[in-house]
Write a protein that holds these residues in place. Structure first.
Motif, mmCIF file in Angstrom:
data_model
loop_
_atom_site.group_PDB
_atom_site.id
_atom_site.type_symbol
_atom_site.label_atom_id
_atom_site.label_comp_id
_atom_site.label_asym_id
_atom_site.label_seq_id
_atom_site.Cartn_x
_atom_site.Cartn_y
_atom_site.Cartn_z
ATOM 1 N N LEU A 5 -3.708 -4.175 5.539
ATOM 2 C CA LEU A 5 -3.925 -3.105 4.661
ATOM 3 C C LEU A 5 -3.596 -3.771 3.391
ATOM 4 O O LEU A 5 -4.013 -3.665 2.289
ATOM 5 C CB LEU A 5 -3.440 -1.724 4.821
ATOM 6 N N ILE A 63 -5.814 -6.324 2.149
ATOM 7 C CA ILE A 63 -6.976 -5.737 1.525
ATOM 8 C C ILE A 63 -6.680 -5.193 0.205
ATOM 9 O O ILE A 63 -7.612 -5.348 -0.676
ATOM 10 C CB ILE A 63 -7.755 -4.735 2.482
ATOM 11 N N ILE A 69 2.196 4.583 -0.776
ATOM 12 C CA ILE A 69 1.498 5.736 -1.535
ATOM 13 C C ILE A 69 0.917 5.016 -2.965
ATOM 14 O O ILE A 69 -0.264 5.173 -3.175
ATOM 15 C CB ILE A 69 2.466 7.030 -1.882
ATOM 16 N N ILE A 71 0.290 1.942 -3.322
ATOM 17 C CA ILE A 71 -0.888 1.146 -2.815
ATOM 18 C C ILE A 71 -2.184 1.964 -2.663
ATOM 19 O O ILE A 71 -3.262 1.801 -3.133
ATOM 20 C CB ILE A 71 -0.459 0.441 -1.567
ATOM 21 N N GLY A 72 -1.916 3.167 -1.845
ATOM 22 C CA GLY A 72 -3.207 3.806 -1.541
ATOM 23 C C GLY A 72 -3.643 4.273 -3.089
ATOM 24 O O GLY A 72 -5.043 4.476 -3.081
ATOM 25 N N VAL A 73 -3.071 4.861 -3.989
ATOM 26 C CA VAL A 73 -3.531 5.336 -5.214
ATOM 27 C C VAL A 73 -4.094 4.195 -5.978
ATOM 28 O O VAL A 73 -5.420 4.189 -6.430
ATOM 29 C CB VAL A 73 -2.389 5.956 -5.934
ATOM 30 N N LEU A 124 -5.653 1.623 -4.620
ATOM 31 C CA LEU A 124 -6.892 1.258 -3.963
ATOM 32 C C LEU A 124 -8.002 2.301 -4.431
ATOM 33 O O LEU A 124 -9.232 1.896 -4.767
ATOM 34 C CB LEU A 124 -6.413 1.370 -2.476
ATOM 35 N N LEU A 125 -7.483 3.595 -4.426
ATOM 36 C CA LEU A 125 -8.518 4.523 -4.917
ATOM 37 C C LEU A 125 -8.980 4.280 -6.342
ATOM 38 O O LEU A 125 -10.354 4.260 -6.503
ATOM 39 C CB LEU A 125 -7.896 6.028 -4.861
ATOM 40 N N ILE A 159 -11.320 1.176 -6.403
ATOM 41 C CA ILE A 159 -12.521 1.512 -5.428
ATOM 42 C C ILE A 159 -13.492 2.188 -6.469
ATOM 43 O O ILE A 159 -14.811 2.191 -6.577
ATOM 44 C CB ILE A 159 -12.363 2.003 -4.247
ATOM 45 N N ILE A 160 -12.889 3.341 -7.199
ATOM 46 C CA ILE A 160 -13.822 4.016 -7.859
ATOM 47 C C ILE A 160 -14.075 3.364 -9.225
ATOM 48 O O ILE A 160 -15.258 3.511 -9.609
ATOM 49 C CB ILE A 160 -12.881 5.356 -8.363
#
Lengths: 348, 360, 553
Positions: free
Chosen positions: B289, B292, B339, B341-343, B345-346, B349-350
Motif C-alpha cells: 500500500l 502504491i 491516515i 497516506i490514506g488522505v 491517496l484520496l 485520486i480525486i
C-alpha cells in the motif's frame, strides 16, 4: 442417467462442492473422529462445529462481498472496517463504568455498526457518485482504515472484560455457537432480501449490462451505495465477532487478510469477478472450503502457518479454471474429441 | 483544426499545453518558446501528465519547509539524506510498481515478496551461504515469481489484482514455511554492506542502499523514457489495442513489467534486510500500500499511461517526510502516518479524476 | 477521370466471408486504382467494414482472391497488410493520447542508437511528415492535447510514413467541422497526386461527391455495383444503397393510411419544440399525437437515432423544450421518461437492450420493476403471467421464461425487448430499428404489432432504414438529413421515390421544415452531409441470425 450426470456436473456448485467433499474426506482419513459431534455442557463440540464457528466471520464478509462483486465491484476495505468496528466497540466498553453490563455492550455494538454504515456509504459514494474504480476507491479506506483503528485504540491492544461482549464471539445458544447463528442470520437475511425484493435482479442486471439497465430505468447509483454499505456492515459484524472471540481489539491484526479470504470464498463459489450472476449458496460453500482447508492443514500435520501457500494454490487453480484461455483450450479439445467420435461413428 | 493550424498567424497562442514542460517527459523539451508563461503554468498544473507531479513537488517542499520552521534541526542535509537512507527500499519498490501501474495493472504482492526475500537471505546466510550467492539467487527467484504472475495475467487473462494476490499469499506463506520467528543476520560481509556509511563531506553520509536505489531509479528513467520497451509500457497504459495496431510488442512488455516488479521487490527486500538485519515473516505487511500510495502521490495515473519514475521517488519522499515530521512531533503517534497516506491517496485520486475528466 | 485508368493496385475478386449464421460478404468484387479516391457505400450490415477488414488482414476470407499491385496476397494480420503498403486510419483514432505527436507518428519504427530512441531524429522526421501535411504543431506536444481533427491528421501522417500504396480512411470526417474537412480533403488530394489509392468511407453524401472518383455500393453483403461518381445521380445512389424489399403486407399499408388521427393540440401527447443537442441533432420540432405512428426516415447518421434518444431521456437535450401531456418537462434520465410512460427501445440490442445473462422473464419485467422500485417486487406469480402472456402474444421462441436471453435468436431478443417496454404500458413507444437483422417472419409480426398498438391509442415513433417499412406503418413521416429535420409530411400519396428524393437532396436552405410534399420533392440540394453514430454497426454481429420457426408464415 448420463444426462442427469451431465446436468449435475454442469451445475455451478458442482466443483466447489467436490472441493469441499474432497477436503472433508482427507480429514476423515487423517483423523477418523473428524465427523464426531458431541455434546458437552449442553454445547455442541467437534471439528465440524469448529469449522462452522471459525469460518463464520469470513462467511459474513463474503456475503457482502458477493453482492459487491456481482455489481462488477470489489471491496478491499473490509478488513480495515472490521478492525475499526472492533476498536470502537472495545474502546466504548473500556470507557464505560460498567463494562460488564448488557446496556454498555448494546451501545458499543450499535455505535460500531452505525460507524460501519458511514464507512460503507463513503465507499459507495466514491464508486457510484465520484466514479472511481472500486478497487482504488476501497484501497483508500483499506490504507487509512487501520490507521483510524489504531487511533481509536491509541495503539494499544484493548483487552476488555465484558462477559456479554465475549458471548458474541464464543457464546452458545441452544448449543450452537453464537457466531454461527449470526452468520446464518446474515446469510438468510441477505438471501431473503435480495430474492424477495427486486434488489437481486437489479444487482445482477447492473453487473451484466450497466447501460441496458440504465435505459430500463434501474437506479445504479443508489444500488451501489446500498451494496457497499451492506458490505461494510457485514465487515463490522465480522469484526465484532473476531474481537469478541479474543475479547481484545487489535487494530493491526483484527481481520488481517480477511478481505482476501472473502474474495476467495466468492470466487470459489462460482461468482465471476467480472460481475453479473451471483450465488450466495456458492459463497457459503466457498467460505466452508476455505475454513476446511485451514482445518485440514492442521489435522494433516502441516505447520498451520503454511495455509497461505495452499490458499495461493487454490486461488491460482480457480482463476486458471475460470480463464477464457482455458475455456477455449477446453472447447477446442472437446471439438476435436467430438470430431474424432463422429468419425469413429461414421466408420462403424 | 484550422484554429490550431492557423496558430502561427495568431501570436501568443501556444500550440499545445505540453510545451515547456519538464524535460523528463517525452525526452528533451519541445523547443517551443514560452510566449505566455502564466497560461503555460496553468496548463502544466492541469495536464494529466504533469499536473499531479507538480502538486506533489509543491507539497514536498511545503511540508519540508513547515518541518524546518517548526522543529529545530529539521532543516539539515542529513535529515534529507536520512529520508533516502530510511526509504531506499521503498524507492526501489515504487520504481517497480510504477512500471506496473503505468500499464494500468497493480501489484499487491510486493510487501510479501520483500518479507520473503528477507527470510531467504536470513536463512541462507545462517547456514553459511555467502552474500555473493544469496543476493543474486533472491533476485532470480523473485523475478521468476514476477514472470509467473505476468504469464497468468497475460496468457490466462486473470485480473492483475487477483494474480498478484495469489503471489502475495504464496510469498507470505513461504515466509512462514521458512521460519515462524525472526532470524537475525550475523554474516560479517552482509552486515558490513548494510551499516557502512559513505561520507559525502560536511559530516553528511549515506549508505550503500541509497546508491543502489539511485542506480535503479536512473536505470528506470532511462528504460522508460528512451527505449522502445519503456514507450510500450506507456502505450499499453494509453490504449492496449492502439499499441497492438501500432505494431508494438505489447504481449512481451505486459509480462515483463511484472518481472521488473518482482525483481525490484526482491532487491527492495535485500535493502530492507540491510535496514533491519533480520528476516521476519510478518514484516512489511501493508508495504504494497505504501508503494502504491507513493506511486499515486507521485503523479502516476492508476489507470495507466501517465506518470514518471521521478514522481514516484518524490512520492516516497513525501511519505518519508511526513513520517519524519511525526517523529519530530513526538506527541503524534505513528498510526497518523497511515491516515495521512490514506488522505493523500484520496486527494490525489480525486485530482487525477478531475484532470482526466476535464480532458475528455 | 474519364480516360481509362491504369491497372488497379488492389483487386479483390469473388470475396466471401461467413460468420456463424450469417454470410457477411457474398462473392463481392472490389478494386482500387492508383491516384484515385474510391468510396465504399452501404447501409448497416451492407458489409463495408467486413470488406475493409478482409483487405487489411483483420479477417481471413473464406473464398476469393486478393491481388495487390499484381501479386496474389493473403494477409494473416494487420501488420502484414501494413508492411505490404496498405495503411488504415480508423474512425476512432487508434493512437495514444498520452504520448507525444512524434511518438504517435514514429513508434514501432523509431530511429534508435545503442538501444536508445533517437529523440532528435524522431522529432525531425515527424516534423517533416507534419509539414508535408501542412500541419504546424509541435511534434513534442501531447497528442491528447490536440483536437480530434489534428489527431486524425496525425494518424494519416503515421499511415503515409510507411510508404503506403493504399490508404484506407474509415469514417475520417464524422467528428470534424466544415473547415477541418476542407483541410483533410486538401491532404487527400495531395496524396492522390502522389499516386496513392485512397479508400474513403463516409456517410456524408456531399463529401463523397466532392472528393471521390469512383464508388462501390454494397447491400446485405452483396455487390450492387461499381460506378464513376460523375455518372451516378445521388438519388440513384441512395436507391441502390437502400434497395427495395417487397413484402406481403400491403393490406397493412392501406389500413394505416385510412386511419384518421386527431391533429388538434389537445390530442398531442409529446411535443418537442426546437429540441436539440450539440454534435448530435440540430434543434427540431416534433409533435406526436396520441395513437399516431410517426416514422423517422433518413440515412444512418442523419440524426434519426440521436433525436429519438432525446425523446427517450437517454441523452439530455441542451436546447429547446419538451412538452409531455401539455406540461413542459425536462428529461434527464431514461427513468424520468419511463415515469412519463415513454419507452425507448435501442437499435443496439446487445449493448443497450438485453441483459444477456438474465432470463427471459427477468428481462421482460426489468423496466416495470425498476419503475416500481426495489421494495415493491412484482409477485412471482404476476411475473410468470406477464412473461407467459408476452411470450404468447409476441410468439417468443423458445417459450421458456427461464431461458437465458443471450441464447435466443436476434428476432426473439427483439421481441423480449418489445415485451419489456410494452409491460410498462407506454403512451409513447420509440422503436429504433426494431426490425434490423431479424427474419422476415418476425419482422412482419413486429410491424403488425406496431399497427395494432397505435390503433389502441399508443403513440409510436418508428425508425427504420427501410423506407417501405416506414411508409407502410406511419401516419406521418419526418425526414432527417445532415442532423436537421428537412421535412414533416402526412403519409398521403408519399412513395419510396419521393422519400428518396428528400433524403438525397432535400434542402436545408430554409430553417422551416417543409410541410408540403410537392414543395419538398422539388427542392434541390444545397449541401448534403450526415453523420454516423455507430462505428461497429456496419459489420453483422452473430446475433443478427434468426432461426425463428414460429415466426415464419
Amino acid at each position: 442417467m448420463s444426462a442427469l450426470l451431465a446436468r449435475i456436473v454442469a451445475h455451478r456448485l458442482f466443483w466447489p462442492v467436490v472441493m469441499l467433499v474432497v477436503l472433508l474426506v482427507i480429514n476423515l482419513v487423517a483423523f477418523p473422529g473428524f465427523f464426531t459431534i458431541s455434546v458437552r455442557d449442553g454445547h455442541l463440540f467437534g471439528s465440524l462445529i469448529d469449522i462452522l464457528r471459525n469460518g463464520a466471520p469470513t462467511l459474513i464478509i463474503a456475503v457482502g462481498m458477493t453482492l459487491v462483486i456481482a455489481t462488477r465491484g470489489i471491496d478491499l476495505s473490509v478488513g480495515a472496517v472490521a478492525a475499526i468496528s472492533g476498536a470502537v466497540a472495545c474502546s466504548i466498553i473500556l470507557g464505560s463504568p460498567e463494562p460488564g453490563s448488557l446496556a454498555t455492550v448494546a451501545v458499543a455494538v450499535t455505535v460500531a455498526l452505525v460507524i460501519s454504515l458511514v464507512l460503507g456509504v463513503w465507499n459507495g459514494f466514491l464508486v457510484a457518485v465520484i466514479g472511481i474504480q472500486p478497487i482504488i476507491a476501497t484501497l483508500i479506506l483499506m490504507t487509512a482504515g487501520r490507521g483510524v483503528a489504531m487511533l481509536i485504540t491509541e495503539g494499544q491492544i484493548l483487552t476488555v472484560n465484558s462477559p456479554p461482549f465475549k458471548f458474541l464471539g464464543s457464546g452458545f445458544w441452544f448449543g450452537v455457537p453464537i457466531a454461527v447463528i449470526i452468520a446464518a442470520v446474515v446469510f438468510g437475511v441477505a438471501a431473503l432480501v435480495t430474492r424477495r425484493t427486486a434488489l437481486g435482479m437489479f444487482i445482477e442486471s447492473v453487473g451484466i449490462n450497466p447501460e441496458a439497465s440504465r435505459q430500463s430505468g434501474v437506479r445504479a447509483r443508489g444500488l451501489l451505495v446500498v451494496v457497499y454499505t451492506f458490505c461494510a456492515f457485514c465487515a463490522a459484524i465480522a469484526g465484532l465477532i473476531l474481537t469478541a472471540n479474543t475479547a481484545a481489539a487489535d487494530a493491526n491484526n483484527t481481520g488481517l487478510f480477511i478481505e482476501l479470504d472473502a474474495i476467495l470464498a466468492v470466487v470459489i463459489g462460482g461468482t465471476s469477478l467480472a460481475g453479473g450472476r451471483y450465488s450466495l449458496l456458492g459463497t457459503l460453500v466457498g467460505a466452508l472450503v476455505i475454513q476446511t482447508l485451514v482445518t485440514t492443514v492442521y489435522t494433516v500435520g502441516i505447520p498451520p502457518i503454511a495455509t497461505m501457500v495452499f490458499k495461493a494454490a487454490v486461488v491460482t487453480v480457480v482463476c486458471l479454471l475460470q480463464s477464457p484461455t482455458t475455456a477455449e483450450a477446453f472447447s477446442g479439445f472437446r471439438r476435436r474429441l467430438a470430431i474424432r467420435a463422429g468419425k469413429g461413428a461414421a466408420a462403424s | 483544426m484550422t484554429k490550431l493550424i492557423d496558430a502561427p498567424a495568431r501570436p501568443g497562442r501556444p500550440a499545445g499545453p505540453g510545451r515547456g514542460g519538464p524535460a523528463g517527459g517525452t525526452g528533451p523539451g519541445g523547443g517551443g518558446t514560452r510566449r505566455n508563461v502564466g497560461s503555460g503554468i496553468r496548463n502544466l498544473m492541469t495536464s494529466p501528465k504533469y499536473g499531479p507531479v507538480m502538486v506533489t513537488a509543491v507539497l514536498f517542499v511545503a511540508v519540508f519547509v513547515i518541518g524546518g520552521v517548526r522543529y529545530r534541526g529539521f532543516f539539515s542535509g542529513q535529515v534529507f539524506l536520512n529520508l533516502l537512507v530510511d526509504n531506499s527500499y521503498l524507492i526501489v519498490l515504487a520504481v517497480g510498481m510504477t512500471f506496473v501501474i503505468l500499464t494500468g495493472g497493480i501489484d499487491l504482492s510486493v510487501g510479501a515478496v520483500v518479507a520473503l526475500s528477507g527470510m531467504i537471505a536470513a536463512s541462507l546466510l545462517q547456514t553459511g551461504w555467502s552474500p555473493g550467492a544469496v543476493i543474486p539467487l533472491i533476485l532470480v527467484l523473485t523475478s521468476v515469481l514476477g514472470l509467473l504472475v505476468g504469464l497468468m495475467i497475460h496468457v490466462f487473462k486473470v485480473q492483475p489484482f487477483i494474480a498478484t494476490l495469489a503471489a502475495m499469499f504464496l510469498a507470505r506463506g513461504l515466509c512462514y514455511v521458512i521460519s515462524q520467528s525472526s532470524i537475525a543476520i550475523t554474516d560479517p560481509t552482509f552486515v558490513q554492506l548494510a551499516v557502512a556509511r559513505i561520507p559525502l563531506g560536511g559530516g553528511l553520509s549515506i549508505t550503500a542502499s541509497v546508491i543502489i536505489a539511485l542506480v535503479v531509479v536512473a536505470l528506470a528513467v532511462w528504460v522508460l523514457h528512451a527505449t522502445r520497451f519503456g514507450r510500450t509500457v506507456y502505450a499499453i497504459g494509453g490504449g492496449e489495442t492502439s499499441g497492438l495496431l501500432m505494431g508494438l510488442p505489447v504481449a512481451r512488455t505486459k509480462v515483463l513489467v511484472y518481472v521488473i516488479s518482482g525483481f525490484c521487490s526482491g532487491l527492495a527486500g535485500v535493502l530492507f534486510t540491510f535496514y533491519t538485519l533480520s528476516g521476519y515473516p510478518l514484516t512489511a505487511i501493508g508495504t504494497e500500500l505504501d508503494a502504491i500510495a507513493a506511486v499515486v502521490i507521485g503523479g502516476t495515473l492508476l489507470t495507466g499511461g501517465y506518470g514518471f519514475v521521478l514522481g514516484s521517488v518524490l512520492g516516497v519522499l513525501v511519505l518519508g517526510v511526513i513520517q519524519t515530521i511525526i517523529t519530530f512531533e513526538g506527541t503524534l503517534s505513528s498510526w497518523w502516518t497511515r491516515i495521512f497516506i490514506g488522505v493523500l491517496l484520496l486527494v490525489f485520486i480525486i485530482l487525477q479524476k478531475v484532470l482526466t475528466a476535464r480532458r475528455r | 477521370m474519364n480516360q481509362a485508368p491504369p491497372a488497379p493496385v488492389v483487386e479483390m475478386r469473388d470475396i466471401s466471408i461467413s460468420f456463424p449464421g450469417v454470410k457477411a460478404l457474398d462473392g463481392v468484387d472490389f478494386r482500387m486504382f492508383p491516384g484515385e479516391v474510391h468510396s465504399l457505400m452501404g447501409e448497416n450490415g451492407a458489409g463495408k467494414s467486413t470488406l475493409i477488414k478482409a483487405l487489411t488482414g483483420v479477417y481471413g476470407i473464406d473464398a476469393g482472391t486478393i491481388t495487390l499491385a499484381g501479386d496474389r496476397v493473403s494477409f494473416s494480420g494487420p501488420a502484414q497488410a501494413q508492411a505490404a503498403g496498405i495503411s488504415t486510419v480508423y474512425q476512432e483514432v487508434n493512437l495514444l493520447p498520452n504520448l507525444s505527436v512524434a511518438e504517435n507518428i514514429m513508434l514501432g519504427r523509431e530511429p534508435r542508437r545503442l538501444g536508445s530512441i533517437g529523440w532528435r531524429a524522431m522529432r525531425r522526421r515527424a516534423a517533416e511528415l507534419l509539414a508535408g501535411l501542412n500541419l504546424d504543431i509541435d511534434p513534442g506536444s501531447l497528442l491528447g492535447d490536440h483536437s480530434l481533427a489534428v489527431q486524425q491528421l496525425v494518424a494519416i501522417a503515421r499511415a503515409i510514413d510507411v510508404q503506403a500504396k493504399v490508404l484506407i480512411l474509415d469514417e475520417p470526417t464524422s467528428s470534424l467541422d466544415a473547415d477541418e474537412v476542407a483541410e483533410l480533403f486538401r491532404v487527400i488530394r495531395s496524396l492522390k497526386e502522389q499516386g496513392v489509392a485512397i479508400l474513403f468511407v463516409s456517410h456524408f453524401l456531399d463529401q463523397v461527391y466532392e472528393i471521390c472518383d469512383r464508388l462501390t455500393v454494397l447491400r446485405n453483403g452483396k455487390l450492387v455495383g461499381e460506378y464513376l461518381v460523375d455518372e451516378l445521380l445521388r438519388i440513384d445512389l441512395v436507391q441502390k444503397m437502400i434497395g427495395k424489399e417487397l413484402t406481403t403486407l400491403d393490406d397493412l399499408e392501406q389500413r394505416a393510411r385510412s386511419v384518421v388521427v386527431d391533429d388538434s393540440d389537445a390530442a398531442v401527447f409529446v411535443n418537442a419544440a426546437g429540441l436539440g443537442r450539440r454534435g448530435a441533432i440540430n434543434p427540431a420540432d416534433l409533435p406526436i399525437a396520441a395513437g399516431e405512428v410517426v416514422g423517422l426516415a433518413g440515412l444512418l447518421g442523419s440524426g434519426r437515432t440521436e433525436f429519438a434518444r432525446l425523446l427517450g431521456g437517454i441523452d439530455r437535450a441542451d436546447a429547446g423544450e419538451l412538452t409531455i401531456g401539455g406540461r413542459p418537462t425536462k428529461l434527464r434520465t431514461p427513468r424520468q421518461a419511463i415515469a412519463h410512460r415513454i419507452a425507448f427501445s435501442s437499435e443496439n440490442r446487445r449493448d443497450e437492450g438485453i441483459v444477456g445473462d438474465l432470463t427471459v422473464r427477468d428481462n421482460i419485467v426489468l423496466a416495470l420493476q425498476a419503475d416500481r422500485g426495489w421494495f415493491r417486487p412484482i409477485p412471482k406469480k404476476r411475473q410468470d403471467e406477464l412473461a407467459q402472456s408476452y411470450i404468447q402474444a409476441l410468439n417468443i421462441r423458445p417459450g421458456n421464461p427461464d431461458a437465458l436471453v443471450r441464447n435466443l435468436s436476434g428476432g426473439n431478443q427483439q421481441k423480449v425487448l418489445l415485451a419489456r417496454w410494452l409491460a410498462i404500458a407506454p403512451r409513447l413507444l420509440i422503436l429504433d430499428e426494431p426490425t434490423r437483422g431479424i427474419d422476415i417472419g418476425a419482422k412482419a409480426e413486429i410491424q403488425k404489432l406496431v399497427f395494432n398498438l397505435a390503433e389502441n391509442g399508443m403513440s409510436v415513433l418508428f425508425i427504420s432504414a427501410e423506407l417501405e417499412e416506414v411508409l407502410r406503418l406511419s401516419h406521418r413521416i419526418v425526414v432527417l438529413r445532415d442532423r436537421h429535420v428537412v421535412a414533416d409530411l402526412e403519409n398521403d400519396g408519399l412513395t419510396v421515390d419521393s422519400l428518396l428524393a428528400l433524403i438525397a437532396d432535400g434542402s436545408v436552405e430554409s430553417d422551416e421544415p417543409v410541410r408540403d410534399v410537392a414543395a419538398a420533392a422539388s427542392v434541390t440540394a444545397a449541401s448534403v452531409t450526415g453523420h454516423t453514430e455507430d462505428p461497429t454497426a456496419d459489420h453483422p454481429a452473430p446475433t443478427t441470425a434468426d432461426h425463428t420457426e414460429g415466426g415464419r408464415r
